[in-house]
Design a protein around this motif. Structure first.
Motif, PDB file in Angstrom:
ATOM      1  N   ILE A  38       0.865  -1.155  -0.014  1.00  0.00           N
ATOM      2  CA  ILE A  38      -0.405  -0.106   0.086  1.00  0.00           C
ATOM      3  C   ILE A  38       1.091   1.012   0.021  1.00  0.00           C
ATOM      4  CG2 ILE A  38      -1.538   1.150   1.139  1.00  0.00           C
ATOM      5  CD1 ILE A  38      -2.299  -1.104   2.634  1.00  0.00           C
ATOM      6  N   GLU A  39       0.808   1.882  -0.810  1.00  0.00           N
ATOM      7  CA  GLU A  39       1.544   3.720  -0.958  1.00  0.00           C
ATOM      8  C   GLU A  39       0.673   4.336  -0.094  1.00  0.00           C
ATOM      9  OE1 GLU A  39       2.437   5.563  -4.319  1.00  0.00           O
ATOM     10  OE2 GLU A  39       2.699   3.244  -5.667  1.00  0.00           O
ATOM     11  N   ARG A  40       1.850   5.083   1.192  1.00  0.00           N
ATOM     12  CA  ARG A  40       0.872   5.746   2.150  1.00  0.00           C
ATOM     13  C   ARG A  40       1.648   7.272   1.659  1.00  0.00           C
ATOM     14  NH1 ARG A  40       1.515   1.511   7.043  1.00  0.00           N
ATOM     15  NH2 ARG A  40       0.838   0.454   5.987  1.00  0.00           N
ATOM     16  N   GLU A  41       0.875   8.397   2.264  1.00  0.00           N
ATOM     17  CA  GLU A  41       1.358   9.271   1.900  1.00  0.00           C
ATOM     18  C   GLU A  41       1.850   9.705   2.565  1.00  0.00           C
ATOM     19  OE1 GLU A  41      -1.876  11.978   0.251  1.00  0.00           O
ATOM     20  OE2 GLU A  41      -2.565  10.883  -1.171  1.00  0.00           O
ATOM     21  N   ARG A  42       2.862  10.746   2.813  1.00  0.00           N
ATOM     22  CA  ARG A  42       2.980  11.445   4.330  1.00  0.00           C
ATOM     23  C   ARG A  42       2.316  11.996   4.665  1.00  0.00           C
ATOM     24  NH1 ARG A  42       9.050  10.502   5.838  1.00  0.00           N
ATOM     25  NH2 ARG A  42       7.979  11.608   7.650  1.00  0.00           N
ATOM     26  N   ASP A  43       2.170  12.733   6.459  1.00  0.00           N
ATOM     27  CA  ASP A  43       1.044  13.916   6.763  1.00  0.00           C
ATOM     28  C   ASP A  43       2.318  14.593   6.801  1.00  0.00           C
ATOM     29  OD1 ASP A  43      -1.419  12.322   6.459  1.00  0.00           O
ATOM     30  OD2 ASP A  43      -0.847  10.560   7.991  1.00  0.00           O
ATOM     31  N   ASN A  44       1.778  15.986   6.755  1.00  0.00           N
ATOM     32  CA  ASN A  44       2.579  17.366   6.797  1.00  0.00           C
ATOM     33  C   ASN A  44       1.785  17.631   8.444  1.00  0.00           C
ATOM     34  OD1 ASN A  44       3.229  19.750   7.047  1.00  0.00           O
ATOM     35  ND2 ASN A  44       3.105  20.369   4.705  1.00  0.00           N
ATOM     36  N   PRO A  45       3.032  17.624   9.210  1.00  0.00           N
ATOM     37  CA  PRO A  45       3.002  18.089  10.333  1.00  0.00           C
ATOM     38  C   PRO A  45       1.717  19.248  10.733  1.00  0.00           C
ATOM     39  CG  PRO A  45       4.587  16.994  10.206  1.00  0.00           C
ATOM     40  CD  PRO A  45       4.296  17.203   9.037  1.00  0.00           C
ATOM     41  N   GLN A  46       2.675  20.044   9.781  1.00  0.00           N
ATOM     42  CA  GLN A  46       1.946  22.189   9.813  1.00  0.00           C
ATOM     43  C   GLN A  46       0.122  21.811  10.074  1.00  0.00           C
ATOM     44  OE1 GLN A  46       4.939  20.747   8.056  1.00  0.00           O
ATOM     45  NE2 GLN A  46       6.334  21.974   9.776  1.00  0.00           N
ATOM     46  N   GLU A  47       0.201  21.016   8.896  1.00  0.00           N
ATOM     47  CA  GLU A  47      -1.560  21.063   8.394  1.00  0.00           C
ATOM     48  C   GLU A  47      -2.426  20.286   8.371  1.00  0.00           C
ATOM     49  OE1 GLU A  47      -1.432  19.482   4.058  1.00  0.00           O
ATOM     50  OE2 GLU A  47      -0.715  20.288   3.295  1.00  0.00           O
ATOM     51  N   ILE A  48      -2.075  19.362   9.758  1.00  0.00           N
ATOM     52  CA  ILE A  48      -2.371  18.481  10.403  1.00  0.00           C
ATOM     53  C   ILE A  48      -2.509  19.881  11.711  1.00  0.00           C
ATOM     54  CG2 ILE A  48      -2.446  16.777  12.288  1.00  0.00           C
ATOM     55  CD1 ILE A  48      -1.456  15.079  10.060  1.00  0.00           C
ATOM     56  N   LEU A  49      -1.462  20.542  12.552  1.00  0.00           N
ATOM     57  CA  LEU A  49      -1.521  20.923  13.646  1.00  0.00           C
ATOM     58  C   LEU A  49      -2.475  22.650  12.601  1.00  0.00           C
ATOM     59  CD1 LEU A  49       0.683  22.257  15.169  1.00  0.00           C
ATOM     60  CD2 LEU A  49      -0.648  24.272  14.803  1.00  0.00           C
ATOM     61  N   ILE A  50      -2.157  22.737  11.959  1.00  0.00           N
ATOM     62  CA  ILE A  50      -4.000  24.014  11.318  1.00  0.00           C
ATOM     63  C   ILE A  50      -4.796  23.346  11.056  1.00  0.00           C
ATOM     64  CG2 ILE A  50      -3.884  25.227   9.675  1.00  0.00           C
ATOM     65  CD1 ILE A  50      -1.401  26.062   9.480  1.00  0.00           C
ATOM     66  N   GLN A  51      -5.631  22.229  10.936  1.00  0.00           N
ATOM     67  CA  GLN A  51      -6.679  21.527  10.546  1.00  0.00           C
ATOM     68  C   GLN A  51      -7.606  21.283  12.055  1.00  0.00           C
ATOM     69  OE1 GLN A  51      -6.040  18.253   8.110  1.00  0.00           O
ATOM     70  NE2 GLN A  51      -5.995  19.562   6.781  1.00  0.00           N
ATOM     71  N   THR A  52      -6.440  21.027  13.124  1.00  0.00           N
ATOM     72  CA  THR A  52      -6.978  20.401  14.233  1.00  0.00           C
ATOM     73  C   THR A  52      -7.430  21.557  15.296  1.00  0.00           C
ATOM     74  OG1 THR A  52      -5.062  20.029  15.087  1.00  0.00           O
ATOM     75  CG2 THR A  52      -6.140  18.378  14.323  1.00  0.00           C
ATOM     76  N   ALA A  53      -6.626  23.080  14.861  1.00  0.00           N
ATOM     77  CA  ALA A  53      -6.304  23.692  16.049  1.00  0.00           C
ATOM     78  C   ALA A  53      -8.140  23.950  16.577  1.00  0.00           C
ATOM     79  CB  ALA A  53      -6.278  25.303  15.268  1.00  0.00           C
ATOM     80  N   LEU A  54      -8.382  25.105  17.462  1.00  0.00           N
ATOM     81  CA  LEU A  54      -9.698  25.619  17.574  1.00  0.00           C
ATOM     82  C   LEU A  54      -9.888  26.597  16.522  1.00  0.00           C
ATOM     83  CD1 LEU A  54     -11.413  25.071  19.961  1.00  0.00           C
ATOM     84  CD2 LEU A  54     -10.765  27.783  21.293  1.00  0.00           C
ATOM     85  N   PRO A  55     -10.761  26.961  16.307  1.00  0.00           N
ATOM     86  CA  PRO A  55     -11.456  27.574  15.023  1.00  0.00           C
ATOM     87  C   PRO A  55     -11.196  28.983  15.932  1.00  0.00           C
ATOM     88  CG  PRO A  55     -12.467  26.002  14.733  1.00  0.00           C
ATOM     89  CD  PRO A  55     -12.125  25.463  16.200  1.00  0.00           C
ATOM     90  N   GLU A  56     -10.803  30.171  15.800  1.00  0.00           N
ATOM     91  CA  GLU A  56     -11.164  31.175  15.824  1.00  0.00           C
ATOM     92  C   GLU A  56     -12.112  32.063  16.022  1.00  0.00           C
ATOM     93  OE1 GLU A  56      -7.416  33.821  14.872  1.00  0.00           O
ATOM     94  OE2 GLU A  56      -5.966  32.433  15.031  1.00  0.00           O
ATOM     95  N   GLY A  57     -12.092  33.007  16.905  1.00  0.00           N
ATOM     96  CA  GLY A  57     -13.708  34.133  16.223  1.00  0.00           C
ATOM     97  C   GLY A  57     -15.087  32.671  17.825  1.00  0.00           C
ATOM     98  N   SER A  58     -15.663  33.815  17.404  1.00  0.00           N
ATOM     99  CA  SER A  58     -17.253  33.185  18.009  1.00  0.00           C
ATOM    100  C   SER A  58     -17.842  32.901  17.119  1.00  0.00           C
ATOM    101  CB  SER A  58     -17.912  34.221  18.460  1.00  0.00           C
ATOM    102  OG  SER A  58     -18.403  35.216  17.496  1.00  0.00           O
ATOM    103  N   HIS A  59     -18.932  31.484  17.914  1.00  0.00           N
ATOM    104  CA  HIS A  59     -19.101  30.469  17.153  1.00  0.00           C
ATOM    105  C   HIS A  59     -20.692  29.916  18.281  1.00  0.00           C
ATOM    106  CE1 HIS A  59     -16.029  29.254  14.580  1.00  0.00           C
ATOM    107  NE2 HIS A  59     -14.635  29.452  15.794  1.00  0.00           N
ATOM    108  N   LYS A  60     -21.605  29.620  17.511  1.00  0.00           N
ATOM    109  CA  LYS A  60     -22.765  29.387  18.433  1.00  0.00           C
ATOM    110  C   LYS A  60     -23.227  28.053  18.123  1.00  0.00           C
ATOM    111  CE  LYS A  60     -25.801  32.546  16.506  1.00  0.00           C
ATOM    112  NZ  LYS A  60     -27.340  33.738  15.922  1.00  0.00           N
ATOM    113  N   GLY A  61     -22.853  27.231  19.243  1.00  0.00           N
ATOM    114  CA  GLY A  61     -22.699  26.148  19.291  1.00  0.00           C
ATOM    115  C   GLY A  61     -21.410  25.258  19.968  1.00  0.00           C
TER     116      GLY A  61
END
Length: 133
Positions: A78-101
């Protein structure tokens, strides 16, 4: 959010982009200086580049290593793609700003000290305080 260390130091969160940028900076990526003989020097040690090895040195006795073709992947692998740690960090960060819910994500605090020096740790959000250690 804020993080209180040892009942005195208060850290404010940094953005996900700043945390991702810190992943690319490594304490081991220090610039190397060229030695007097055209070698690379680190911490007072000069490593010659090119030129002839000293007579009787281990380099002089060993034959050069023959070039090899890269190993092929085994069939059916199986060919596996290497994950980019910087992209994962940005995707899993708490979104900035105010949110409903409810929202979830990571909050990043800059800390350069030794973790063993942390005796108490409190996470503060508004008027709420969560004792972590």
């Amino acid at each position: 959010f804020s993080l209180r260390l040892n009942n005195r130091t208060v850290l404010t969160p940094q953005s996900a982009a700043q945390a991702a940028a810190s992943l690319t900076r490594s304490p081991w990526s220090t610039p190397r200086s060229r030695g007097a003989a055209g070698g690379i020097g680190i911490g007072g040690i000069s490593i010659p580049i090119g030129g002839q090895p000293a007579p009787g040195s281990p380099q002089d006795r060993r034959p050069p290593q023959q070039p090899r073709a890269p190993d092929a992947d085994p069939p059916g692998s199986i060919e596996r793609e290497r994950d980019n740690p910087q992209e994962i960090l940005i995707q899993t960060a708490l979104p900035e700003g105010s949110h409903k819910g409810a929202v979830s994500g990571f909050v990043f605090f800059p800390f350069t000290g030794k973790t063993s020096s942390i005796k108490s740790l409190e996470l503060e959000y508004g008027s709420a305080t969560l004792k972590l250690k």
